[in-house]
Design a protein around this motif. Structure first.
Motif, mmCIF file in Angstrom:
data_model
loop_
_atom_site.group_PDB
_atom_site.id
_atom_site.type_symbol
_atom_site.label_atom_id
_atom_site.label_comp_id
_atom_site.label_asym_id
_atom_site.label_seq_id
_atom_site.Cartn_x
_atom_site.Cartn_y
_atom_site.Cartn_z
ATOM 1 N N GLY A 57 66.215 68.679 46.777
ATOM 2 C CA GLY A 57 67.663 68.676 46.620
ATOM 3 C C GLY A 57 68.179 67.270 46.384
ATOM 4 N N LEU A 58 67.567 66.338 47.075
ATOM 5 C CA LEU A 58 67.964 64.936 46.947
ATOM 6 C C LEU A 58 67.765 64.457 45.514
ATOM 7 N N ALA A 59 66.596 64.801 44.955
ATOM 8 C CA ALA A 59 66.309 64.405 43.579
ATOM 9 C C ALA A 59 67.334 65.023 42.631
ATOM 10 N N ASP A 60 67.649 66.298 42.861
ATOM 11 C CA ASP A 60 68.658 66.974 42.036
ATOM 12 C C ASP A 60 69.995 66.269 42.127
ATOM 13 N N LEU A 105 74.557 64.634 40.127
ATOM 14 C CA LEU A 105 75.866 64.500 40.775
ATOM 15 C C LEU A 105 76.239 63.039 40.943
ATOM 16 N N ARG A 106 77.377 62.820 41.570
ATOM 17 C CA ARG A 106 77.844 61.460 41.808
ATOM 18 C C ARG A 106 76.843 60.714 42.674
ATOM 19 N N ILE A 107 76.711 59.446 42.458
ATOM 20 C CA ILE A 107 75.756 58.648 43.215
ATOM 21 C C ILE A 107 76.106 58.629 44.693
ATOM 22 N N TRP A 132 58.099 69.969 44.670
ATOM 23 C CA TRP A 132 58.812 69.938 43.395
ATOM 24 C C TRP A 132 58.285 71.023 42.465
ATOM 25 N N LEU A 133 56.976 71.188 42.447
ATOM 26 C CA LEU A 133 56.381 72.197 41.577
ATOM 27 C C LEU A 133 56.450 73.605 42.169
ATOM 28 N N LEU A 134 56.387 73.675 43.469
ATOM 29 C CA LEU A 134 56.295 74.990 44.105
ATOM 30 C C LEU A 134 57.656 75.663 44.260
ATOM 31 N N HIS A 135 58.726 74.862 44.269
ATOM 32 C CA HIS A 135 60.023 75.443 44.644
ATOM 33 C C HIS A 135 60.604 76.268 43.497
ATOM 34 N N THR A 136 61.517 77.138 43.852
ATOM 35 C CA THR A 136 62.306 77.879 42.880
ATOM 36 C C THR A 136 63.747 77.460 43.089
ATOM 37 N N PRO A 137 64.625 77.685 42.133
ATOM 38 C CA PRO A 137 66.017 77.216 42.281
ATOM 39 C C PRO A 137 66.650 77.712 43.574
ATOM 40 N N LEU A 138 66.183 78.851 44.069
ATOM 41 C CA LEU A 138 66.799 79.396 45.283
ATOM 42 C C LEU A 138 66.193 78.817 46.550
ATOM 43 N N GLY A 139 65.023 78.202 46.450
ATOM 44 C CA GLY A 139 64.384 77.675 47.653
ATOM 45 C C GLY A 139 64.057 76.214 47.507
ATOM 46 N N LYS A 140 65.081 75.357 47.691
ATOM 47 C CA LYS A 140 64.855 73.919 47.588
ATOM 48 C C LYS A 140 64.720 73.327 48.972
ATOM 49 N N THR A 141 63.892 72.283 49.075
ATOM 50 C CA THR A 141 63.850 71.549 50.335
ATOM 51 C C THR A 141 64.652 70.273 50.178
ATOM 52 N N LEU A 142 64.809 69.578 51.263
ATOM 53 C CA LEU A 142 65.657 68.396 51.290
ATOM 54 C C LEU A 142 65.302 67.351 50.233
ATOM 55 N N PRO A 143 64.051 66.928 50.130
ATOM 56 C CA PRO A 143 63.752 65.898 49.121
ATOM 57 C C PRO A 143 63.990 66.395 47.700
#
Ligand SMILES: Nc1ncnc2c1ncn2[C@@H]1O[C@H](COP(=O)(O)OP(=O)(O)OP(=O)(O)O)[C@@H](O)[C@H]1O
Ligand SMILES: [Mg+2]
Lengths: 265, 356
Positions: free
Chosen positions: A223-226, A231-233, A210-221
């Motif tokens: 992205g999931l939080a985002d 977005l829709r549930i 969460w702290l290390l990522h940049t908007p261009l490099g998200k991992t699955l978890p």
């Protein structure tokens, strides 16, 4: 429990256990169901669909792929670093190596956030590195390496590697040949268990990432939080579904490997 | 039987082994081995015998190349100085107490390992492995996994694996200790036949004197990092070099005696004797003492009599309070409390230089 006379204590315990299980499992089931429901607020009555799953796959395929990519790169790094480290630790029992074994627990004891901040403070200045997925990889390797080392070390310490190697050496085998022909094959259960652990941890890792990522490099978890946040549930739930499809086989395999290891003793 | 009949293709030129001034001090400063000079003749089976911790394994590992001697010590195979060669270049065969078979390979693959390392070509490799397994009567076990073998079978695989590469020296560290008594006897006979059939130089470590006597052409008795005596089993049994060897090998009686004016007095026996006057100790083996009805050198009372089939072991308490163990023929009938007389041939008495 002997025979048929089961007292009220037994039934009470059973009911309690089932209740706890239900409490743990139902949110997961509901969430998964939400992922295939037309409209969450109407409920499952609104119909079952794969629409949300498709949408997640379309918009988040990059994130999912990056997660898998990081997990396997992380696996490669922990194998290359962790197996030799475990070998050295098991073959040179001494005060220094025991200290290292103790230190191996540290990254697990330190919160992921702290590790991430330390990484950012140290390497944040290297812009290109900071922005690339390699930055996340470094965090994941730091986090998972101890798990790999300890899984391999446990097996190495249980098979009397020293004598096996001496036997191989007496037959003329030099170090490289011994390492690949005798050491590695006989540590396979540990390497396998460690690998599954590393992949599972890396795919599911959130705190650090969460702290290390940049908007261009998200991992699955991440992205999931985002997805849940913005977005829709149904989309978030579909995302969870995909996450489960990836992670559950890893967990099941891990259990199977652990069981086989215990069975062969 | 087949062990000797088919062993010709594994016969090796016997190589003598020589240790020169080899001592060993471990990292923690402990001296495991005092400087040692030792020659093992080509083709002989040398047994290292001694109590736990006396340095047998350390000496064996110096020969193997698993440890290196303290500076100044040298190891020779024949005329070649191998002190600096690591074990993988010494061409030795090793058999460990814990077998050390590779669990990731089956029986045939274990035996073939040394040949694969030496890049022996496939067909010849298979043939030699087959021959070796046949020689060890294990042809039917070739495809077995190691954890499907009994302890005795594992040790035979370990022997086969060590011998198939025709090592210059075969080194065995307590190979039978992990086996139960019955298997041990069988495998000991097999090893004996094998070593003699192959004519290989072998070093065999054990703390079991029965094994040592049965297998050794010569025995090196060790105590606290030193050699106490080197000799044939007969030498060691009948002519022990010091009190330690005498007491460690077999059973030994100490007889109280006095020397006065060049006469040794034991009970009623008087012998001309050289040595300082005063009390001294002479030794005698239980089988050299006779129970007799009259005469006799000493008189005592039977305190224990145990029938062992071929013999009866009798413990006799004599006047001065010491007990003497007597191995009498099996048919002897004595019982606790009987008064007996003990006699012996003076030629069987042993006296040792005092080492205190
Ligand atoms: N790697 C080592 N580091 C320190 N000390 C050692 C080491 N190996 C052996 N020793 C010590 O050296 C001495 C001789 O050990 P060694 O193993 O040669 O005895 P051994 O005669 O084979 O005994 P055993 O019958 O118990 O196998 C012992 O006091 C032992 O504690
Ligand atoms: Mg030993």
């Amino acid at each position: 429990m002997a025979g048929g006379s089961r007292g009220p204590a037994f039934w009470g315990q059973l009911a309690f256990t089932l209740l706890v299980c239900l409490m743990l499992v139902s949110p997961i089931v509901l969430s998964l169901l939400a992922g295939v429901t037309q409209n969450y607020f109407v409920g499952i009555r609104s119909g079952v669909t794969l629409r949300w799953v498709e949408e997640v796959l379309r918009t988040y395929s990059g994130t999912i792929l990056l997660s898998v990519q990081i997990a396997f790169a992380c696996l490669a790094c922990t194998l290359l670093l962790g197996v030799p480290a475990a070998y050295v630790l098991s073959r040179h029992q001494g005060r220094a190596t025991r200290l290292v074994e103790e230190l191996l627990v540290m990254p697990v004891a330190i919160p992921g956030l702290a590790t991430a901040l330390a990484l950012i403070i140290t390497y944040g200045g290297f812009g290109d590195f900071r922005r690339s997925w390699l930055f996340i990889l470094v965090g994941h390797v730091l986090f998972t390496l101890p798990f790999m080392v300890r899984a391999v070390l446990a097996v190495m310490n249980s098979v009397d590697l020293a004598t096996l190697e001496e036997g191989a050496a007496s037959l003329g085998a030099g170090f490289v040949r011994r390492f690949f022909g005798v050491v590695l094959p006989n540590c396979m259960p540990g390497i396998l268990a460690g690998s599954l652990m590393v992949v599972t941890l890396s795919i599911g890792e959130f705190n650090l990432t969460w702290l290390l990522h940049t908007p261009l490099g998200k991992t699955l978890p991440v992205g999931l939080a985002d997805a849940y946040a913005s977005l829709r549930i149904e989309i978030g739930s579909a995302y969870t579904l995909i996450f489960f499809v990836i992670i559950i086989p890893c967990l099941v395999l891990m259990q199977a490997v652990a069981r086989r290891g215990a069975g062969s003793k | 039987m087949s062990a000797t009949a088919k062993s010709d293709s594994f016969r090796v030129e016997p190589v003598p082994v020589r240790l020169e001034g080899c001592s060993k001090t471990f990292g923690n400063g402990a001296r495991a081995l005092e400087p040692l000079d030792l020659t093992i003749r080509g083709g002989e089976t040398m047994v290292f015998l001694g109590p736990s911790g006396c340095g047998k394994t350390t000496t064996l590992r110096l020969i193997a190349g698993l440890e290196s001697p303290d500076p100044g010590g040298r190891v020779f195979f024949g005329d070649e100085d191998v002190t600096r060669l690591p074990i993988e270049r010494r061409n030795v065969g090793m058999v460990f107490q814990s077998y050390a078979l590779f669990p990731n390979m089956n029986v045939a693959q274990n035996v073939a390992y040394g040949l694969r390392v030496r890049s022996v070509e496939r067909r010849q490799r298979d043939r030699r492995v087959d021959e070796m397994l046949a020689m060890m009567q294990m042809a039917d076990l070739a495809g077995r996994r190691i954890d499907q073998l009994s302890g005795g079978q594992r040790q035979r695989v370990a022997l086969a694996r060590a011998l198939v590469v025709r090592p210059r020296v075969l080194l065995l560290d307590e190979p039978l200790t992990a086996l139960d008594a019955k298997l041990r006897d069988g495998l000991r006979l097999e090893i004996d036949r094998l070593l003699r059939g192959l004519g290989i130089t072998a070093v065999y470590v054990t703390h079991d004197q029965g094994e040592a006597m049965a297998l050794g052409d010569r025995i090196t008795v060790m105590a606290r990092g030193r050699v106490a005596q080197i000799g044939t089993p007969q030498d060691i049994y009948f002519r022990p070099a010091d009190a330690f060897v005498a007491e460690f090998i077999g059973t030994m009686n100490r007889l109280p005696a006095r020397v006065d004016d060049g006469i040794l007095q034991i009970g009623s026996l008087q012998l001309p004797w050289q040595g300082p006057a005063g009390t001294t100790t002479v030794l005698i083996r239980p089988e050299d003492v006779r129970l007799q009805d009259d005469d006799g050198v000493l008189t005592g009372m039977v305190s224990v009599a145990v029938f062992l089939g071929d013999r009866t072991r009798v413990v006799v308490d004599v006047a001065d309070g010491s007990s003497i163990i007597v191995d009498a023929p099996g048919r002897t009938s004595v019982a606790r409390g009987d008064t007996v007389r003990l006699g012996f041939d003076p030629a069987r008495l042993l006296s040792l230089p005092d080492r205190s």
